[in-house]
Design a protein around this motif. Structure first.
Motif, PDB file in Angstrom:
ATOM      1  N   LYS A 462      10.655  93.615  15.367  1.00  0.00           N
ATOM      2  CA  LYS A 462      11.515  92.525  14.897  1.00  0.00           C
ATOM      3  C   LYS A 462      10.623  91.407  14.380  1.00  0.00           C
ATOM      4  O   LYS A 462       9.885  90.790  15.139  1.00  0.00           O
ATOM      5  CB  LYS A 462      12.422  92.022  16.021  1.00  0.00           C
ATOM      6  N   ARG A 463      10.707  91.165  13.075  1.00  0.00           N
ATOM      7  CA  ARG A 463       9.855  90.174  12.440  1.00  0.00           C
ATOM      8  C   ARG A 463      10.706  89.185  11.652  1.00  0.00           C
ATOM      9  O   ARG A 463      11.791  89.510  11.181  1.00  0.00           O
ATOM     10  CB  ARG A 463       8.850  90.862  11.514  1.00  0.00           C
ATOM     11  N   GLN A 464      10.144  87.965  11.484  1.00  0.00           N
ATOM     12  CA  GLN A 464      10.888  86.950  10.751  1.00  0.00           C
ATOM     13  C   GLN A 464      11.163  87.420   9.325  1.00  0.00           C
ATOM     14  O   GLN A 464      10.295  87.965   8.655  1.00  0.00           O
ATOM     15  CB  GLN A 464      10.124  85.638  10.734  1.00  0.00           C
ATOM     16  N   LEU A 465      12.383  87.144   8.875  1.00  0.00           N
ATOM     17  CA  LEU A 465      12.876  87.718   7.630  1.00  0.00           C
ATOM     18  C   LEU A 465      12.434  86.950   6.390  1.00  0.00           C
ATOM     19  O   LEU A 465      12.321  87.529   5.300  1.00  0.00           O
ATOM     20  CB  LEU A 465      14.409  87.783   7.683  1.00  0.00           C
ATOM     21  N   ASP A 556      20.160  87.269  17.489  1.00  0.00           N
ATOM     22  CA  ASP A 556      18.898  87.038  16.789  1.00  0.00           C
ATOM     23  C   ASP A 556      18.982  85.892  15.784  1.00  0.00           C
ATOM     24  O   ASP A 556      17.974  85.562  15.149  1.00  0.00           O
ATOM     25  CB  ASP A 556      18.467  88.321  16.047  1.00  0.00           C
ATOM     26  N   SER A 567      14.418  82.390   9.361  1.00  0.00           N
ATOM     27  CA  SER A 567      13.766  82.328  10.672  1.00  0.00           C
ATOM     28  C   SER A 567      14.191  83.446  11.619  1.00  0.00           C
ATOM     29  O   SER A 567      13.468  83.723  12.584  1.00  0.00           O
ATOM     30  CB  SER A 567      14.041  80.969  11.332  1.00  0.00           C
ATOM     31  N   SER A 569      14.470  87.033  13.446  1.00  0.00           N
ATOM     32  CA  SER A 569      13.581  88.191  13.536  1.00  0.00           C
ATOM     33  C   SER A 569      14.426  89.453  13.572  1.00  0.00           C
ATOM     34  O   SER A 569      15.294  89.606  14.440  1.00  0.00           O
ATOM     35  CB  SER A 569      12.703  88.101  14.786  1.00  0.00           C
ATOM     36  N   THR A 571      14.615  93.948  12.216  1.00  0.00           N
ATOM     37  CA  THR A 571      13.831  95.141  11.916  1.00  0.00           C
ATOM     38  C   THR A 571      13.981  95.520  10.444  1.00  0.00           C
ATOM     39  O   THR A 571      15.004  95.218   9.819  1.00  0.00           O
ATOM     40  CB  THR A 571      14.265  96.336  12.772  1.00  0.00           C
ATOM     41  N   THR A 726       7.298  84.407   5.239  1.00  0.00           N
ATOM     42  CA  THR A 726       7.581  83.425   6.282  1.00  0.00           C
ATOM     43  C   THR A 726       6.525  82.335   6.285  1.00  0.00           C
ATOM     44  O   THR A 726       5.500  82.430   5.611  1.00  0.00           O
ATOM     45  CB  THR A 726       7.607  84.100   7.670  1.00  0.00           C
ATOM     46  N   ASP A 731       4.597  87.089   7.905  1.00  0.00           N
ATOM     47  CA  ASP A 731       5.405  88.261   7.561  1.00  0.00           C
ATOM     48  C   ASP A 731       5.723  88.214   6.078  1.00  0.00           C
ATOM     49  O   ASP A 731       6.098  87.163   5.544  1.00  0.00           O
ATOM     50  CB  ASP A 731       6.712  88.272   8.350  1.00  0.00           C
ATOM     51  N   TRP A 746       7.665  96.029   4.538  1.00  0.00           N
ATOM     52  CA  TRP A 746       7.186  94.888   5.313  1.00  0.00           C
ATOM     53  C   TRP A 746       5.676  95.024   5.506  1.00  0.00           C
ATOM     54  O   TRP A 746       5.167  96.132   5.723  1.00  0.00           O
ATOM     55  CB  TRP A 746       7.864  94.840   6.685  1.00  0.00           C
ATOM     56  N   HIS A 752       1.769  88.631  16.237  1.00  0.00           N
ATOM     57  CA  HIS A 752       2.581  87.664  15.490  1.00  0.00           C
ATOM     58  C   HIS A 752       1.826  86.383  15.163  1.00  0.00           C
ATOM     59  O   HIS A 752       2.247  85.644  14.267  1.00  0.00           O
ATOM     60  CB  HIS A 752       3.843  87.306  16.286  1.00  0.00           C
TER      61      HIS A 752
END
Length: 861
Positions: A462-465, A556, A567, A569, A571, A726, A731, A746, A752
């Motif tokens: 799960k990473r910031q979009l 999330d 902001s 996070s 997948t 981000t 990211d 990605w 992180h």
């Protein structure tokens, strides 16, 4: 006569005693004898196999390798070799061979050793399925009685088939089918006579005397089998002589993996183990067919690797992995010692360990683990300026000596036509594609290398979009009444969001502000303050509700305005699923990766029931025009004659009234339509501007979208996409689609806290090199571009006609209002019917279109 009578009585008594002993033995072991009829439905332990959608083997799991074969599939000479070796009278006896028993008894009486088993193939089947291998008299008695029962229950061919499939033949191979694959990498019908004889001789000592572990002993056993075949006249003397002269060619062959896709195979394995348990999953002979397309999967893996290498190399060379000898001190190792050292390091992903032998002005000689001497020319070395940090690199090297020294162990890879210096990338990446029509996952690569990390970033990370979120923010605005021509103020935001806890004032990247700007341009150029103002228009809660509709988890999504800049996070799988909504007309499909599962008998035991991006509608019959001269003729024909009939070039409709659309059957599962086709179409149009930009470059009003590189590389007008970066470039994303394929890439670090950084211009690099701050367009975008270019190659561009309810109107580019002009200051824009502008722009309001010529994506692009 007296003696004759006594002898007769004695023999008769012995016979009765023997019969009695046999009967007693039978009734003694009877309670322990299993039901041999179970052999008719015996389930051979067969490994789990994972396949691509087009039938290529991805992976195999299980302790035993077995390829079950039917009797008719076994070559006759292999059957002859087995029978001549193990049981020459197999088709004559009834399960036991009295001659063999007497021979074994004589050997036992004369030597006191039980060296002669006298077991027929039927007895070996009985022992293999029901008994142990311990040499006891009671086991032998059970074996005999079981053999007799088996002969009554099964035919000779059925018994021999069980034997050929069940026998352990060394190196985890069970059965002749698996042995042919393990030792020779062949199908049974491809085996030569010496190879058949080798396999036929394995049951006696499969572990100790197989041709891989003990070639000399295996050859002796093979030649003995051939001599038995000659003795039984199943081969000629010439064939025998030729066969015994044949060398040992056996070597270990793993499962014939045709497609290396470890992340998807691990997902399939996990699914089946969770569903059935380990024992059943690994031995039940299940074949899992995934939705992955082998061609696309290989292209995705290659694109990810190339993109990761490109990022890693532009940030600099981190040095040798180790020093094998000091060129100025320690004595140089000889070639054998070097190769021995290199073999201790396993190569992967095209990387090979190598040792530097000599360093010239602009080239080096290296030796690899195979003992091959290779030359790395300057083209494969010059990239390697020194790595200082993710934000700093050393000067471009001018000589090979600035990069490498003799005695260093390094990584090399074959990059096209040249060998080049390389290194294991530290950056991580993921790529996933799915079919927007039903959610079938076509590609899935969870990382650069499964060898170095089994962490599946597609489903687990799960990473910031970042700005990948902006299409969904603008979707909410369109649903609230905005249009692509709506002006949103591109000006600094001074009234901070107090829910942040600090004075949060978002900025653009670059930090430029151009005043009122059309929504299409704001999305295409990823203007931050416009996204925030669009969300303020819809309201934070409404924006969250929109994101939840697209499949993102409410937990999330932060309850503050940072949401508008990405902001949350999430997948990559969630992201590509959400973007597919725009590609398919507004439907949220469920991603799935298993198409169907077959059991060991090729019966489908589970089949996917995907959600289709459609609504079942009834097809109305085609109405023939009243002035058509053939209409009356067609109406008079019986319906079954009308179907598909052509009359003078006119194809008469074959659908009857209220017929069902075959592409969207009512019995299927239908994906929920979460936005209208009209909204999906408008967002897609704006996302095409992300790639193709707008304006008129010849008039000085042209502008780029953030993904202008995709226009150059992919060069298709049916692609749409969005970059994403981000804060601090931790990211980077690129998500995009055509009507048939949605893909998300990605790139970031698993840690992180690590920034992707930036790179200075490399004077040794190409003219089109990437430099400056890492960002979605520059870091993730090239991977997407390469994959989609190759994936779509050879396929025609697909038009995207406006759906019903969409109208177009000519607008003034500066104001978004209607325009009577037809020059470069105007264009046709799409609107949902009823939302098009009602006012015309006046001469005083008209001004040149606002554009940003250079797109720099440092923050939330």
């Amino acid at each position: 006569m007296k003696w004759f009578k006594r002898i007769t009585i004695a023999l008769f008594s012995l016979a009765l005693l023997g019969i009695g002993a046999i009967a007693a033995a039978y009734f003694y072991v009877l309670p322990d004898l299993p039901d041999v009829t179970t052999l008719k439905t015996v389930k051979l332990q067969t490994p789990l196999r994972i396949y691509s959608a087009d039938g290529k083997l991805i992976s195999q799991f299980g302790e035993k390798r077995r390829i079950p074969v039917e009797y008719e599939q076994v070559p006759q000479q292999l059957i002859n070799a087995v029978l001549d070796t193990e049981d020459a009278r197999f088709f004559e006896h009834k399960g036991i061979d009295p001659i063999g028993i007497i021979r074994a008894a004589v050997i036992l009486a004369t030597t006191g050793k039980k060296s002669q088993g006298a077991s027929t193939i039927t007895q070996q089947v009985a022992r293999g399925f029901f008994l142990s291998r311990e040499k006891t008299y009671i086991r032998k008695i059970k074996e005999i009685f079981l053999a007799l029962k088996i002969e009554q229950a099964l035919s000779k061919k059925e018994i021999l088939t069980l034997y050929l499939n069940r026998s352990f033949l060394g190196n985890r191979a069970y059965g002749v089918g698996a042995a042919a694959q393990v030792y020779y990498g062949k199908e049974l019908e491809e085996l030569t006579l010496p190879e058949m004889a080798m396999i036929a001789g394995l049951p006696q000592a499969p572990s100790a005397a197989n041709p891989i572990r003990n070639p000399a002993r295996a050859m002796n056993r093979r030649n003995w089998v051939l001599s038995r075949m000659l003795e039984k006249e199943n081969i000629t003397p010439d064939e025998y002589q030729e066969a015994i002269r044949a060398p040992i060619t056996a070597k270990y062959h793993g499962a014939e993996v045709e497609l290396y896709a470890p992340y998807i195979s691990e997902m399939a394995r996990d699914y089946l183990v969770e569903k059935l348990g380990e024992e059943e999953a690994y031995t039940g002979g299940y074949n899992v067919y995934t939705t992955v397309d082998s061609r696309l999967q290989m292209l995705a893996q290659e694109a990810l690797r190339n993109n990761v290498y490109a990022y890693d190399e532009r940030h600099g060379y981190r040095g040798a992995t180790k020093v094998l000898w000091d060129a100025e001190g320690t004595a140089k190792l000889d070639e054998t010692q070097i190769v021995t050292q290199l073999k201790q390091t396993q190569g992967f992903q095209g990387l090979e360990p190598a040792a530097v032998l000599e360093v010239a002005e602009q080239s080096v000689k290296v030796i690899n683990a195979k003992g091959e001497t290779l030359t790395l020319e300057w083209e494969g070395l010059k990239w390697a300026r020194k790595f200082i940090s993710n934000k700093r690199q050393g000067k471009a090297p001018k000589t090979a000596g600035e990069i490498l020294k003799a005695g260093e162990q390094v990584w090399i890879r074959n990059n096209g036509n040249i060998w080049q210096l390389s290194q294991i990338p530290e950056v991580a990446s993921a790529i996933v594609s799915l079919d927007p029509k039903d959610g079938a996952i076509r590609t899935l690569v969870g990382g650069y290398s499964f060898h170095t990390s089994q962490y599946n970033r597609v489903t687990q990370a799960k990473r910031q979009l970042g700005s990948n979120i902006k299409p969904f923010i603008y979707t909410g605005a369109l649903e609230k009444g905005y249009t692509l021509a709506t002006l949103i103020n591109n000006a600094p935001i001074n009234n901070a969001d107090i829910r942040q806890g600090t004075a949060w004032r978002p900025k653009n990247s670059p930090d430029k502000y151009t005043g009122p700007t059309r929504l299409r341009v704001g999305l295409a150029q990823s203007i931050n303050v416009m996204s925030v103002r669009a969300m303020r228009y819809t309201g934070l809660e409404s924006a969250i509700d929109t994101l939840v509709k697209f499949g993102f988890d409410r937990d999330d999504l932060p309850q503050n305005e940072s949401l508008a800049l990405g902001s949350p996070s999430v997948t990559p799988l969630q992201v590509v699923t959400a973007f597919s909504v725009f590609a398919n007309g507004g439907y949220r499909v469920e991603p799935y990766f298993i198409d169907h599962i077959d059991n060991a008998y090729e019966q489908t035991v589970e089949e996917a029931s995907p959600t289709l991006a459609c609504k079942p509608e009834l097809i109305q019959p085609q109405t023939l025009p009243t002035d058509d001269p053939f209409a009356a003729m067609a109406q008079e024909l019986p319906k079954h004659e009308v179907a598909n009939q052509e009359v003078e070039g006119l194809e008469v409709a074959s659908q009857e009234a209220n017929a069902e659309d075959p592409s969207c059957p009512s019995t299927a599962r239908h994906a929920p339509q979460i936005i209208s086709k009209q909204t999906a179409f408008l967002i897609t149009e704006a996302l095409k501007s992300v790639i193709w930009g707008g304006g008129d470059w010849s008039k000085g009003t042209g502008w780029n979208g953030t993904a202008w590189r995709a226009a150059r590389v992919v060069n298709r007008h049916d692609i749409a996409g969005k970059t994403g970066t981000t804060n601090e470039s931790k990211d980077t994303w690129f998500s995009g689609f055509t009507p048939t394929l949605a893909t998300t890439v990605w790139v970031g670090f698993d840690d992180h806290s690590i920034e992707l950084g930036r790179t200075a211009w490399n004077t040794n690099g190409a003219k089109d090199q990437i430099s400056g701050a890492e960002a979605g367009a520059k870091t993730a975008g090239p991977g997407w571009n390469e994959f989609m270019k190759n994936a779509l190659q050879g396929t025609p561009e697909l038009p995207s006609p406006p759906p019903e309810g969409i109208v177009s109107a000519r607008i003034d580019l500066a104001t978004g209002k209607l325009s009577r002009k037809t020059d470069y200051t105007t264009k046709f824009e799409y609107f949902i019917q009823g939302t098009e502008p009602k006012e015309f722009a006046t001469e005083a309001q008209t001004q040149e279109d606002i554009f940003i010529d250079d797109s720099v994506e440092d923050l939330f692009q």
